[in-house]
Design a protein around this motif. Structure first.
Motif, PDB file in Angstrom:
ATOM      1  N   VAL A 143      -4.771 -20.387   5.275  1.00 41.14           N
ATOM      2  CA  VAL A 143      -4.969 -20.144   3.854  1.00 41.14           C
ATOM      3  C   VAL A 143      -5.237 -18.652   3.659  1.00 41.14           C
ATOM      4  O   VAL A 143      -6.021 -18.057   4.385  1.00 41.14           O
ATOM      5  CB  VAL A 143      -6.157 -20.968   3.298  1.00 41.14           C
ATOM      6  CG1 VAL A 143      -6.422 -20.623   1.854  1.00 41.14           C
ATOM      7  CG2 VAL A 143      -5.900 -22.445   3.436  1.00 41.14           C
ATOM      8  N   SER A 144      -4.580 -18.080   2.683  1.00 42.05           N
ATOM      9  CA  SER A 144      -4.844 -16.680   2.343  1.00 42.05           C
ATOM     10  C   SER A 144      -5.059 -16.579   0.833  1.00 42.05           C
ATOM     11  O   SER A 144      -4.563 -17.386   0.058  1.00 42.05           O
ATOM     12  CB  SER A 144      -3.687 -15.783   2.771  1.00 42.05           C
ATOM     13  OG  SER A 144      -2.500 -16.116   2.103  1.00 42.05           O
ATOM     14  N   MET A 145      -5.814 -15.576   0.442  1.00 41.88           N
ATOM     15  CA  MET A 145      -6.131 -15.346  -0.962  1.00 41.88           C
ATOM     16  C   MET A 145      -5.401 -14.089  -1.418  1.00 41.88           C
ATOM     17  O   MET A 145      -5.230 -13.153  -0.636  1.00 41.88           O
ATOM     18  CB  MET A 145      -7.643 -15.171  -1.114  1.00 41.88           C
ATOM     19  CG  MET A 145      -8.119 -14.991  -2.514  1.00 41.88           C
ATOM     20  SD  MET A 145      -9.903 -14.766  -2.510  1.00 41.88           S
ATOM     21  CE  MET A 145     -10.357 -16.033  -3.634  1.00 41.88           C
ATOM     22  N   PHE A 146      -4.961 -14.069  -2.676  1.00 43.57           N
ATOM     23  CA  PHE A 146      -4.340 -12.871  -3.222  1.00 43.57           C
ATOM     24  C   PHE A 146      -4.905 -12.597  -4.606  1.00 43.57           C
ATOM     25  O   PHE A 146      -5.428 -13.490  -5.271  1.00 43.57           O
ATOM     26  CB  PHE A 146      -2.807 -13.004  -3.290  1.00 43.57           C
ATOM     27  CG  PHE A 146      -2.304 -14.064  -4.220  1.00 43.57           C
ATOM     28  CD1 PHE A 146      -2.040 -13.769  -5.551  1.00 43.57           C
ATOM     29  CD2 PHE A 146      -2.088 -15.358  -3.777  1.00 43.57           C
ATOM     30  CE1 PHE A 146      -1.577 -14.745  -6.415  1.00 43.57           C
ATOM     31  CE2 PHE A 146      -1.621 -16.340  -4.635  1.00 43.57           C
ATOM     32  CZ  PHE A 146      -1.362 -16.032  -5.960  1.00 43.57           C
ATOM     33  N   GLY A 147      -4.815 -11.360  -5.010  1.00 46.22           N
ATOM     34  CA  GLY A 147      -5.273 -10.948  -6.329  1.00 46.22           C
ATOM     35  C   GLY A 147      -4.557  -9.685  -6.743  1.00 46.22           C
ATOM     36  O   GLY A 147      -3.999  -8.961  -5.908  1.00 46.22           O
ATOM     37  N   ASN A 148      -4.576  -9.420  -8.022  1.00 41.48           N
ATOM     38  CA  ASN A 148      -3.883  -8.257  -8.536  1.00 41.48           C
ATOM     39  C   ASN A 148      -4.488  -7.860  -9.877  1.00 41.48           C
ATOM     40  O   ASN A 148      -4.930  -8.706 -10.647  1.00 41.48           O
ATOM     41  CB  ASN A 148      -2.394  -8.593  -8.724  1.00 41.48           C
ATOM     42  CG  ASN A 148      -1.581  -7.395  -9.164  1.00 41.48           C
ATOM     43  OD1 ASN A 148      -1.661  -6.340  -8.568  1.00 41.48           O
ATOM     44  ND2 ASN A 148      -0.800  -7.567 -10.214  1.00 41.48           N
ATOM     45  N   TYR A 149      -4.494  -6.553 -10.129  1.00 41.95           N
ATOM     46  CA  TYR A 149      -4.840  -6.027 -11.448  1.00 41.95           C
ATOM     47  C   TYR A 149      -3.747  -5.035 -11.821  1.00 41.95           C
ATOM     48  O   TYR A 149      -3.329  -4.222 -10.988  1.00 41.95           O
ATOM     49  CB  TYR A 149      -6.191  -5.309 -11.444  1.00 41.95           C
ATOM     50  CG  TYR A 149      -6.396  -4.486 -12.709  1.00 41.95           C
ATOM     51  CD1 TYR A 149      -6.692  -5.104 -13.911  1.00 41.95           C
ATOM     52  CD2 TYR A 149      -6.240  -3.108 -12.694  1.00 41.95           C
ATOM     53  CE1 TYR A 149      -6.847  -4.370 -15.076  1.00 41.95           C
ATOM     54  CE2 TYR A 149      -6.393  -2.363 -13.858  1.00 41.95           C
ATOM     55  CZ  TYR A 149      -6.702  -2.999 -15.037  1.00 41.95           C
ATOM     56  OH  TYR A 149      -6.841  -2.276 -16.192  1.00 41.95           O
ATOM     57  N   ALA A 150      -3.274  -5.095 -13.040  1.00 38.69           N
ATOM     58  CA  ALA A 150      -2.249  -4.164 -13.517  1.00 38.69           C
ATOM     59  C   ALA A 150      -2.566  -3.755 -14.942  1.00 38.69           C
ATOM     60  O   ALA A 150      -3.037  -4.556 -15.742  1.00 38.69           O
ATOM     61  CB  ALA A 150      -0.877  -4.813 -13.454  1.00 38.69           C
ATOM     62  N   LYS A 151      -2.298  -2.508 -15.240  1.00 37.51           N
ATOM     63  CA  LYS A 151      -2.444  -1.981 -16.595  1.00 37.51           C
ATOM     64  C   LYS A 151      -1.035  -1.673 -17.080  1.00 37.51           C
ATOM     65  O   LYS A 151      -0.249  -1.076 -16.353  1.00 37.51           O
ATOM     66  CB  LYS A 151      -3.306  -0.724 -16.569  1.00 37.51           C
ATOM     67  CG  LYS A 151      -3.751  -0.272 -17.922  1.00 37.51           C
ATOM     68  CD  LYS A 151      -4.953   0.657 -17.762  1.00 37.51           C
ATOM     69  CE  LYS A 151      -5.674   0.888 -19.054  1.00 37.51           C
ATOM     70  NZ  LYS A 151      -6.251  -0.284 -19.654  1.00 37.51           N
TER      71      LYS A 151
END
Length: 167
Positions: A1-9
């Motif tokens: 299991v792996s986790m991912f995340g992202n923030y974009a403007k």
């Protein structure tokens, strides 16, 4: 299991459609859209084990000056016209997931689904009345149109060397 995340403007300026789609452009400040900006976040999990892969993710996007187009039947002296305007702040959010399974090396079964929603935060000004007071459309608390709340699908495919069949 792996986790991912992202923030974009993001930044989206009014495109050429409001300029070249028609010769009519409402002569009012409310119909002269300004650039749209976004702050987007997503977070999710991916799983892979043997011949199974799965993913689930959630997203949230906050729009400022959300650009929108709507047909106004009273515009252009009653002939009607598409009018581009800003909706103000709009929040969009949702969750999606998928799972795939390879029963054999050359076959694949895949299903996916998503839930999407939005909320327009304020009423949108639609001109002024005869006394010069602003007139608002009751958009606050409503969802944007143009996208489905639920979507889902599936695919099956079989490979025979360089030839692949899928549906």
């Amino acid at each position: 299991v792996s986790m991912f995340g992202n923030y974009a403007k993001g930044l989206s300026v009014p495109g050429t459609d409001p300029l070249y789609d028609s010769l009519y452009f409402a002569d009012a400040d409310i119909a002269r859209p300004v650039p749209e900006t976004t702050d987007s976040f997503d977070l999710g999990l991916r799983f892979q084990s043997g011949n199974v892969e799965a993913q689930i993710g959630a997203y949230y996007t906050r729009y400022q000056n959300r650009l929108a187009v709507a047909f106004d039947p009273e515009a252009n002296d009653g002939e009607g016209e598409n009018v581009f305007r800003n909706l103000g702040r709009v929040d969009k959010y949702g969750i999606d997931g998928s799972i795939s399974w390879r029963p054999t090396y050359n076959s694949l079964l895949y299903v996916f689904g998503s839930y999407n929603d939005s909320e327009i935060k304020d009423d949108v000004q639609d001109g002024v009345d005869g006394a010069g007071n602003p007139v608002f459309l009751p958009t606050g608390g409503k969802s944007e149109s143009g996208s489905s709340k639920y979507s889902f699908g599936a695919r099956g495919q079989v490979s025979f060397g360089d030839l692949e069949f899928g549906a």
